[in-house]
Design an enzyme around this catalytic site. Structure first.
Site, PDB file in Angstrom:
ATOM      1  N   PHE A   1       1.988  -1.089   8.580  1.00 58.69           N
ATOM      2  CA  PHE A   1       2.238  -1.180  10.017  1.00 58.69           C
ATOM      3  C   PHE A   1       2.183  -2.658  10.409  1.00 58.69           C
ATOM      4  O   PHE A   1       1.265  -3.373   9.996  1.00 58.69           O
ATOM      5  CB  PHE A   1       1.177  -0.408  10.810  1.00 58.69           C
ATOM      6  CG  PHE A   1       1.375   1.091  10.816  1.00 58.69           C
ATOM      7  CD1 PHE A   1       1.954   1.726  11.909  1.00 58.69           C
ATOM      8  CD2 PHE A   1       0.983   1.858   9.727  1.00 58.69           C
ATOM      9  CE1 PHE A   1       2.138   3.103  11.916  1.00 58.69           C
ATOM     10  CE2 PHE A   1       1.164   3.232   9.724  1.00 58.69           C
ATOM     11  CZ  PHE A   1       1.741   3.863  10.821  1.00 58.69           C
TER      12      PHE A   1
ATOM     13  N   ASP B   1       1.181  -4.054  12.906  1.00 60.64           N
ATOM     14  CA  ASP B   1      -0.093  -4.386  13.548  1.00 60.64           C
ATOM     15  C   ASP B   1      -1.102  -4.954  12.541  1.00 60.64           C
ATOM     16  O   ASP B   1      -1.982  -5.733  12.910  1.00 60.64           O
ATOM     17  CB  ASP B   1      -0.698  -3.128  14.182  1.00 60.64           C
ATOM     18  CG  ASP B   1       0.337  -2.337  14.962  1.00 60.64           C
ATOM     19  OD1 ASP B   1       0.249  -2.282  16.188  1.00 60.64           O
ATOM     20  OD2 ASP B   1       1.257  -1.764  14.326  1.00 60.64           O
ATOM     21  N   PHE B   2      -0.979  -4.529  11.270  1.00 63.84           N
ATOM     22  CA  PHE B   2      -1.950  -4.960  10.255  1.00 63.84           C
ATOM     23  C   PHE B   2      -1.765  -6.429   9.862  1.00 63.84           C
ATOM     24  O   PHE B   2      -2.575  -6.987   9.125  1.00 63.84           O
ATOM     25  CB  PHE B   2      -1.880  -4.077   8.997  1.00 63.84           C
ATOM     26  CG  PHE B   2      -2.038  -2.600   9.244  1.00 63.84           C
ATOM     27  CD1 PHE B   2      -2.510  -2.115  10.455  1.00 63.84           C
ATOM     28  CD2 PHE B   2      -1.692  -1.685   8.246  1.00 63.84           C
ATOM     29  CE1 PHE B   2      -2.630  -0.742  10.678  1.00 63.84           C
ATOM     30  CE2 PHE B   2      -1.822  -0.322   8.460  1.00 63.84           C
ATOM     31  CZ  PHE B   2      -2.283   0.147   9.675  1.00 63.84           C
ATOM     32  N   ILE B   3      -0.691  -7.027  10.322  1.00 63.77           N
ATOM     33  CA  ILE B   3      -0.505  -8.467  10.103  1.00 63.77           C
ATOM     34  C   ILE B   3      -1.735  -9.233  10.623  1.00 63.77           C
ATOM     35  O   ILE B   3      -2.096 -10.293  10.112  1.00 63.77           O
ATOM     36  CB  ILE B   3       0.780  -8.952  10.828  1.00 63.77           C
ATOM     37  CG1 ILE B   3       2.016  -8.432  10.103  1.00 63.77           C
ATOM     38  CG2 ILE B   3       0.818 -10.481  10.946  1.00 63.77           C
ATOM     39  CD1 ILE B   3       2.265  -8.991   8.730  1.00 63.77           C
TER      40      ILE B   3
ATOM     41  N   GLU C   1      -4.950  -6.313   2.633  1.00 63.18           N
ATOM     42  CA  GLU C   1      -3.778  -7.058   3.109  1.00 63.18           C
ATOM     43  C   GLU C   1      -3.830  -8.537   2.732  1.00 63.18           C
ATOM     44  O   GLU C   1      -2.798  -9.163   2.493  1.00 63.18           O
ATOM     45  CB  GLU C   1      -3.618  -6.903   4.629  1.00 63.18           C
ATOM     46  CG  GLU C   1      -2.970  -5.590   5.064  1.00 63.18           C
ATOM     47  CD  GLU C   1      -3.945  -4.437   5.126  1.00 63.18           C
ATOM     48  OE1 GLU C   1      -5.158  -4.659   4.940  1.00 63.18           O
ATOM     49  OE2 GLU C   1      -3.500  -3.291   5.355  1.00 63.18           O
TER      50      GLU C   1
ATOM     51  N   GLU D   1       0.839  -1.202   0.000  1.00 60.15           N
ATOM     52  CA  GLU D   1       0.000   0.000   0.000  1.00 60.15           C
ATOM     53  C   GLU D   1       0.877   1.256   0.000  1.00 60.15           C
ATOM     54  O   GLU D   1       1.733   1.407   0.877  1.00 60.15           O
ATOM     55  CB  GLU D   1      -0.901  -0.014   1.239  1.00 60.15           C
ATOM     56  CG  GLU D   1      -1.894  -1.168   1.226  1.00 60.15           C
ATOM     57  CD  GLU D   1      -2.436  -1.518   2.612  1.00 60.15           C
ATOM     58  OE1 GLU D   1      -2.175  -0.763   3.571  1.00 60.15           O
ATOM     59  OE2 GLU D   1      -3.106  -2.557   2.733  1.00 60.15           O
TER      60      GLU D   1
ATOM     61  N   HIS E   1      -0.959   0.833  16.345  1.00 58.74           N
ATOM     62  CA  HIS E   1       0.050   1.180  15.340  1.00 58.74           C
ATOM     63  C   HIS E   1       1.444   1.215  15.957  1.00 58.74           C
ATOM     64  O   HIS E   1       2.306   1.958  15.486  1.00 58.74           O
ATOM     65  CB  HIS E   1      -0.262   2.542  14.700  1.00 58.74           C
ATOM     66  CG  HIS E   1      -1.432   2.530  13.779  1.00 58.74           C
ATOM     67  ND1 HIS E   1      -2.724   2.379  14.216  1.00 58.74           N
ATOM     68  CD2 HIS E   1      -1.511   2.631  12.424  1.00 58.74           C
ATOM     69  CE1 HIS E   1      -3.544   2.400  13.171  1.00 58.74           C
ATOM     70  NE2 HIS E   1      -2.834   2.545  12.078  1.00 58.74           N
TER      71      HIS E   1
END
Lengths: 326, 344
Positions: free
Chosen positions: A83, A85-87, A60, A29, A129
């Protein structure tokens, strides 16, 4: 030799690998036209064009799934999850797909890909984040996990990750992007699964990762200067494969072990390392292994709260002094 | 909720000597009988406890796997779900390898390391069977992206059920394929039930895939999934479009599974008479009538039936005689170096 930021090292590493191998492609992104939200991939679109450097939708699962399908059939994708965290929104690929494919198919097909993401605290971004996610990803057999702390390691380890035939999680630290280091000219290639002793010492061993590495080095210098305590600092760099021999060797030399972990305490990477040391080097220890971690809380946003949560140089120094009665 | 009924039968309505031709028709018939008999054998072996774990059978849905596979070319890639036995067999993977995998034998496709839900045979273009709903939709996009990037002519085909259309990866993947015009064909097998719950109870439209195609700028394609000729013709068009660089297709095939969702499901949630109604539209029954209408003699079909029966019987015997998988593979192929070491 030139001084380079950790941020610019990311772009240099990707460019090095894309120049070397046309099967290396890069998607994520805002990574192409905008050069990444952390500006770590500036210039790659101009250099390699939109076929190889791709701005994706905010999807994602599509990013990691597409990277996997491409990797299974011959490309070497680098996927950015902005980020760390987006995993969590594409965790299926991390947990169920990448690491199990080779095993389930009895070796018929693998997933040689790299997932890069920016993690860690210090930016006052709050609980969603700012996380260090090593303990989210190091539990899956089949997946490799790397986290560099310096510009030269960003290049060398990212190059090694791209060339590796297994899926690799490449965990960058947001608060390190602006930090600088000397980097030689020409190709840089390191080895996964190797820790690095950054500062030799005889009284205690600190194991650290990511942003905790420079803090641990600063703490060791203060312990030496102010209290005469000589601490060895090991940058773990690679959680999977783990350079256990380097860790056990250091503990055998110093007799004391401290882990400095930014992740919340429960099931942090240090817990596994301490367990290994307890099993295999118990009689080398002169005292209990001690884990210095973020407490088991979500990370807060405000300056004074976040600073209190994440292990600081002061906390590392105080914990080691108390334990060594120095 | 919207009620989906079996499409009206059109057996025998086609003119002789049509576009499909004699050889392809016999291939379609043979494939469907093979898939039917292999799945029936898998079911029987389960009842005898010779197959453990779970299984998700495609009984009643054979026309889709057969019609697609017959339209595919060598090198095209299949991405299947946990209901993947039929799609794997349809690409030419030997029955013995599939049954052997289900039975945990050393002659199995992955020597027992994957099991029923993960059948994979790269040499046949079967790039895996995926047991997490929707995960393989973006993965198929990735394989198609590689083909586009490398200028290769292969097409990736992604099979999934009606229940998949409500998970995020479905929408992320189809959007991604559409914006990049990837050479991928998405095939939704709408068998009316997700697992136990009717799909109609959980969607605001009548057709879960077809009625959403417009959201991705794709043509609405809804076909009779129990007629192998219809499936075959539809797939040929979709593959031609993909190979021409004109992008993906989303095809919804109406069908019905004759058995429950999995081994554990007796499918008692079905309204009375529904199964019987759909069995009137059994794909193999339709196809036998179709062949008769083209004046294929009964002996031709009987010879194929007998050949398939022998293949299934021989495969079963071979699997029963095969050794169980050696435990020395427990620790192999976790990593690319062939082993499982995560530390030194």
């Amino acid at each position: 030799m030139a001084e380079l930021t950790y941020r610019d090292a990311v772009a240099r590493a990707i460019a090095q690998e894309m120049t070397r191998d046309e099967n290396v492609v890069f998607l994520g992104e805002d990574v192409a036209k905008a050069g990444g939200v952390f500006k770590a991939t500036v210039g790659l679109l101009d250099k390699f064009g939109p076929k190889r450097v791709i701005d994706t939708p905010i999807s994602e699962q599509a990013i990691l799934g597409a990277a996997m399908g491409a990797a299974m059939t011959g490309l070497r994708p680098i996927a950015e999850i902005m980020f760390a965290d987006f995993i969590a929104v594409c965790y299926d690929y991390i947990a169920n797909e990448f690491p199990k494919t080779r095993y389930m198919t009895n070796g018929q097909v693998g997933c040689p890909l790299v997932v890069r993401c920016g993690g860690g605290g210090g930016s006052r971004f709050g609980a969603q984040h700012s996380q260090c996610i090593e303990n989210w990803v190091m539990q899956f057999p089949g997946l490799k996990v790397v986290s560099p702390s310096s510009p030269i390691d960003v290049i060398g380890l990212l190059a090694a990750a791209v060339r590796d035939d297994d899926p690799v999680m490449f965990l960058e630290h947001k608060s390190l992007y602006a930090t600088k280091g000397e980097v030689p000219d020409g190709e840089i290639l390191d080895r996964l699964g190797t820790a690095k002793i950054l500062r030799a010492g005889s009284d205690a061993t600190i194991l650290a990762l990511g942003m905790m590495v420079p803090r641990s080095v600063a703490a060791a210098e203060r312990l030496q200067a102010e209290y005469g305590v000589n601490v060895e600092v090991v940058d773990v760099r690679s959680l999977v494969p783990l350079d256990t021999q380097c860790i056990l060797g250091s503990v055998a030399k110093t007799g004391r072990l401290f882990t400095v972990e930014e992740n919340p305490r429960v099931l942090g990477w240090g817990a596994e390392v301490v367990s290994i040391v307890a099993d295999e080097a118990f009689y080398d220890l002169d005292g209990p292994p001690i884990r210095i971690t973020t407490p088991n809380i979500p990370l807060p946003a405000a300056d004074q709260l976040e600073d209190m949560a994440i292990p600081s140089v002061d906390r590392i120094v105080a914990t080691i002094r108390k334990s060594l009665a120095a | 909720m919207a009620k989906v009924t079996p499409p009206a039968g059109k057996s025998g309505a086609l003119p002789p000597n049509d576009d499909i031709g004699e050889a392809k028709r016999l291939e379609l018939y043979r494939l469907q009988v093979l898939l039917r008999e292999a799945e029936q054998r898998a079911f029987d072996l389960f009842l005898q406890n010779q197959i453990k774990g779970t299984s998700h059978l495609s009984l009643g849905q054979e026309a889709i796997a057969a019609g697609c596979a017959a339209a595919m070319q060598p090198g095209d890639l299949s991405f299947c779900t946990y209901r993947g036995h039929a799609h794997t067999l349809a690409r030419g993977v030997p029955v013995e390898k599939v049954l052997g995998e289900l039975m945990g034998r050393d002659n199995g496709l992955m020597r027992g390391k994957g099991g029923s839900m993960h059948l994979t045979s790269v040499e046949h273009g079967v790039m895996g069977s995926y047991a997490i709903i929707g995960a393989h939709i973006p993965i198929a996009c990735g394989a198609a992206w590689r083909a586009q990037y490398k200028g290769a002519s292969d097409v990736s085909v992604c099979f999934f059920g009606d229940g998949t259309t409500n998970i995020g990866a479905f929408h992320e993947g189809i959007n991604y394929a559409a914006i990049h015009k990837l050479p991928v064909v998405f095939v939704c097998e709408n068998n009316l039930y997700m697992e136990y719950t009717p799909i109609a109870d959980v969607i605001p439209v009548k057709y879960p895939a077809a009625d959403r195609a417009s959201a991705y700028g794709l043509e609405r394609i809804l076909i009779d999934g129990n007629d192998a000729d219809v499936v075959y013709r539809t797939m040929l068009k979709a593959f031609a479009k993909a190979r021409a660089g004109e992008g993906p297709s989303l095809i919804e095939c109406l069908t019905y599974r004759h058995s429950g969702h999995s081994r554990a499901d007796p499918a008692k949630y079905r309204p009375e008479g529904e199964l019987e109604k759909w069995k009137q539209r059994d794909p193999i029954k339709i196809y036998r009538e179709r062949l008769k209408s083209f004046d294929f003699p009964d002996e031709t079909m009987a010879a194929i039936d007998a050949e398939i029966k022998k293949i299934i019987d021989d495969a079963t015997t071979a699997c029963q005689a095969a050794p169980t998988t050696s435990t020395d593979i427990l620790f192999t192929d976790v990593y690319a170096d062939g082993g499982w070491a995560w530390r030194n």
